[in-house]
Design an enzyme around this catalytic site. Structure first.
Site, short mmCIF file in Angstrom:
data_model
loop_
_atom_site.label_atom_id
_atom_site.label_comp_id
_atom_site.label_asym_id
_atom_site.label_seq_id
_atom_site.Cartn_x
_atom_site.Cartn_y
_atom_site.Cartn_z
N ASP A 1 -2.19 -0.94 7.76
CA ASP A 1 -1.55 -0.17 6.69
C ASP A 1 -1.87 1.30 6.84
O ASP A 1 -3.00 1.67 7.18
CB ASP A 1 -1.97 -0.70 5.32
CG ASP A 1 -1.27 -2.02 5.03
OD1 ASP A 1 -0.08 -2.14 5.39
OD2 ASP A 1 -1.91 -2.93 4.48
N SER B 1 -3.24 -22.83 12.76
CA SER B 1 -4.34 -21.86 12.77
C SER B 1 -4.70 -21.49 11.33
O SER B 1 -3.88 -21.66 10.41
CB SER B 1 -3.95 -20.63 13.58
OG SER B 1 -2.71 -20.13 13.13
N HIS C 1 0.34 -21.26 9.97
CA HIS C 1 -0.86 -20.41 9.94
C HIS C 1 -1.24 -20.27 8.47
O HIS C 1 -0.45 -19.72 7.68
CB HIS C 1 -0.55 -19.04 10.55
CG HIS C 1 -1.67 -18.06 10.49
ND1 HIS C 1 -2.69 -18.03 11.42
CD2 HIS C 1 -1.94 -17.04 9.62
CE1 HIS C 1 -3.53 -17.04 11.14
NE2 HIS C 1 -3.10 -16.43 10.04
N GLU D 1 -6.67 -18.43 8.82
CA GLU D 1 -7.11 -17.03 8.80
C GLU D 1 -8.25 -16.81 7.80
O GLU D 1 -8.24 -17.35 6.71
CB GLU D 1 -5.91 -16.14 8.40
CG GLU D 1 -6.24 -14.67 8.39
CD GLU D 1 -5.00 -13.81 8.22
OE1 GLU D 1 -4.02 -14.00 8.97
OE2 GLU D 1 -5.02 -12.95 7.32
N PHE E 1 -0.91 -9.33 -4.22
CA PHE E 1 -0.65 -9.35 -2.76
C PHE E 1 0.85 -9.19 -2.49
O PHE E 1 1.26 -8.44 -1.61
CB PHE E 1 -1.08 -10.69 -2.14
CG PHE E 1 -2.56 -10.90 -2.01
CD1 PHE E 1 -3.47 -9.85 -2.15
CD2 PHE E 1 -3.07 -12.16 -1.72
CE1 PHE E 1 -4.84 -10.07 -2.03
CE2 PHE E 1 -4.43 -12.39 -1.59
CZ PHE E 1 -5.31 -11.34 -1.74
P1 FAD Z 1 4.60 -2.52 13.02
O1 FAD Z 1 5.09 -3.72 13.76
O2 FAD Z 1 4.19 -1.34 13.80
O3 FAD Z 1 5.63 -2.18 11.90
C1 FAD Z 1 5.29 -1.34 10.81
C2 FAD Z 1 6.56 -0.70 10.23
O4 FAD Z 1 7.04 0.26 11.15
C3 FAD Z 1 7.73 -1.67 10.02
O5 FAD Z 1 8.43 -1.24 8.87
C4 FAD Z 1 8.59 -1.49 11.27
O6 FAD Z 1 9.96 -1.78 11.02
C5 FAD Z 1 8.38 0.00 11.54
N1 FAD Z 1 8.48 0.34 12.96
C6 FAD Z 1 7.97 -0.34 14.00
N2 FAD Z 1 8.25 0.30 15.16
C7 FAD Z 1 8.95 1.43 14.82
C8 FAD Z 1 9.51 2.52 15.56
N3 FAD Z 1 9.43 2.58 16.88
N4 FAD Z 1 10.15 3.50 14.86
C9 FAD Z 1 10.24 3.45 13.51
N5 FAD Z 1 9.73 2.45 12.76
C10 FAD Z 1 9.09 1.46 13.41
N6 FAD Z 1 -3.46 -5.50 7.96
C11 FAD Z 1 -4.73 -5.10 8.19
O7 FAD Z 1 -5.09 -3.97 7.83
N7 FAD Z 1 -5.65 -5.91 8.79
C12 FAD Z 1 -5.30 -7.15 9.22
O8 FAD Z 1 -6.14 -7.87 9.77
C13 FAD Z 1 -3.96 -7.61 9.02
N8 FAD Z 1 -3.56 -8.82 9.44
C14 FAD Z 1 -2.25 -9.21 9.30
C15 FAD Z 1 -1.84 -10.45 9.80
C16 FAD Z 1 -0.53 -10.88 9.66
C17 FAD Z 1 -0.11 -12.22 10.24
C18 FAD Z 1 0.40 -10.04 8.98
C19 FAD Z 1 1.83 -10.52 8.79
C20 FAD Z 1 0.02 -8.82 8.47
C21 FAD Z 1 -1.30 -8.37 8.63
N9 FAD Z 1 -1.74 -7.14 8.17
C22 FAD Z 1 -3.05 -6.73 8.36
C23 FAD Z 1 -0.81 -6.23 7.48
C24 FAD Z 1 -0.17 -5.23 8.45
O9 FAD Z 1 -1.17 -4.45 9.08
C25 FAD Z 1 0.77 -4.34 7.66
O10 FAD Z 1 1.88 -5.07 7.24
C26 FAD Z 1 1.19 -3.06 8.36
O11 FAD Z 1 1.78 -2.21 7.39
C27 FAD Z 1 2.19 -3.27 9.49
O12 FAD Z 1 1.60 -3.77 10.61
P2 FAD Z 1 2.51 -4.30 11.83
O13 FAD Z 1 1.62 -4.62 12.93
O14 FAD Z 1 3.48 -5.30 11.36
O15 FAD Z 1 3.29 -2.92 12.17
#
Ligand code: FAD
Length: 281
Positions: free
Chosen positions: A105, A12, A262, A14, A212
């Protein structure tokens, strides 16, 4: 690691939503070039680079109109359940059935708003509201998310996203293959058996990569950093070295049995096409 060898490979690419008409025109060409490589899908970031939700939607529409499968990213921080439902509905109407579900974020110095704290809650919500209508990808961090309280907690939180109903995952980019193998083993021991596809960042620009990497916690090994620094303004040599390093990384991953790749294309076809050709894919 064995669980990863079960599924057919998924490739894929991005994109981020272009900021202006010129960018959109260039993206059109990029989609056409990369489309010839027949990826499973093109994903489109959400809110990244100052773009808006409308930008993601329009780019997804553009990809879909060109006959390719698109997977919009949806981030849940600061968002209400009603907003997510409206967004899902707009994608459903477009014929989109593939999503990348993220927390996004945290806004700096802003109070928490919205109905979700973490991505696992978004995944659970989408599953509860739409059943199995959407294929859901989530993010994984072989070198751990920068905010994680510990490596072990981060892996458990990742597993929670899979338990909430995610079908597969895409990793943050990395250059240390051992970090990824170890991450897979730890996930497997927690019962995670979905594909965890490595995210690949083609190296073409040192300053951008360093920026980054500092932000997302992806480590650039010292030997790569020092060499990239040493090229200075010699961009041709920098790119040649960067493409060698990235190709070798992909080659090692594919030889080890990864469930796909990806590519973070940054809306450019050239570097990804070169790596693709060199890998003989
Ligand atoms: P989560 O999985 O919710 O994790 C975030 C943090 O919270 C981690 O440190 C985790 O350990 C902690 N955590 C999770 N659950 C709990 C809980 N229950 N209690 C306490 N702590 C917890 N960002 C954008 O803004 N737009 C995008 O389109 C985008 N695309 C991305 C695509 C990929 C493939 C990746 C790898 C990252 C992308 N990001 C994007 C970045 C991402 O949004 C950030 O890294 C963000 O800070 C975390 O998102 P997440 O979904 O991994 O969060």
């Amino acid at each position: 690691m064995d669980t990863q060898k079960k599924s057919p490979r998924i490739f894929s690419f991005e994109f981020f939503p272009p900021r202006n008409d010129e960018g959109q025109g260039k993206l059109h060409e990029t989609i056409q070039q990369l489309g010839q490589l027949r990826p499973k899908f093109f994903s489109v970031t959400f809110g990244a680079g100052g773009s808006t939700r409308a930008g993601t939607y329009e780019t997804v529409k553009q990809i879909h109109a060109l006959g390719h499968q698109a997977a919009p990213h949806i981030s849940c921080i600061g968002t209400s359940r009603a907003d997510v439902l409206a967004l899902l509905d707009s994608y459903r109407q477009l014929g989109i059935r593939h999503l990348v579900a993220l927390r996004g974020d945290l806004p700096r110095d802003a109070p928490k708003t919205g109905d979700f704290d973490f991505a696992n809650e978004l995944v659970a919500f989408i599953r509860a509201e739409t059943g199995n209508e959407f294929t859901i990808e989530v993010a994984a961090y072989p070198e751990f998310h920068p905010e994680a309280s510990s490596a072990q907690d981060d892996i458990r939180h990742f597993a929670d996203k899979i338990k909430a109903g995610a079908n597969s995952a895409i990793t943050q980019y990395f250059f240390d293959v051992d970090a990824y193998w170890r991450f897979l083993d730890d996930c497997e021991s927690l019962g995670v058996d979905v594909p965890i596809v490595p995210g690949v960042m083609p190296i073409t620009n040192y300053k951008q990569l360093a920026r980054f990497s500092d932000a997302c916690g992806a480590e650039i090994p010292r030997w790569i950093r020092r060499r990239l620094e040493g090229f200075g303004d010699d961009l041709d040599s920098l790119r040649a070295f960067g493409l060698d390093v990235t190709t070798e990384l992909c080659d090692r991953l594919l030889s080890g049995g990864v469930p796909g790749l990806h590519f973070y294309t940054l809306n450019r076809a050239g570097p990804t096409c070169t790596i693709w050709e060199r890998l003989g894919l």
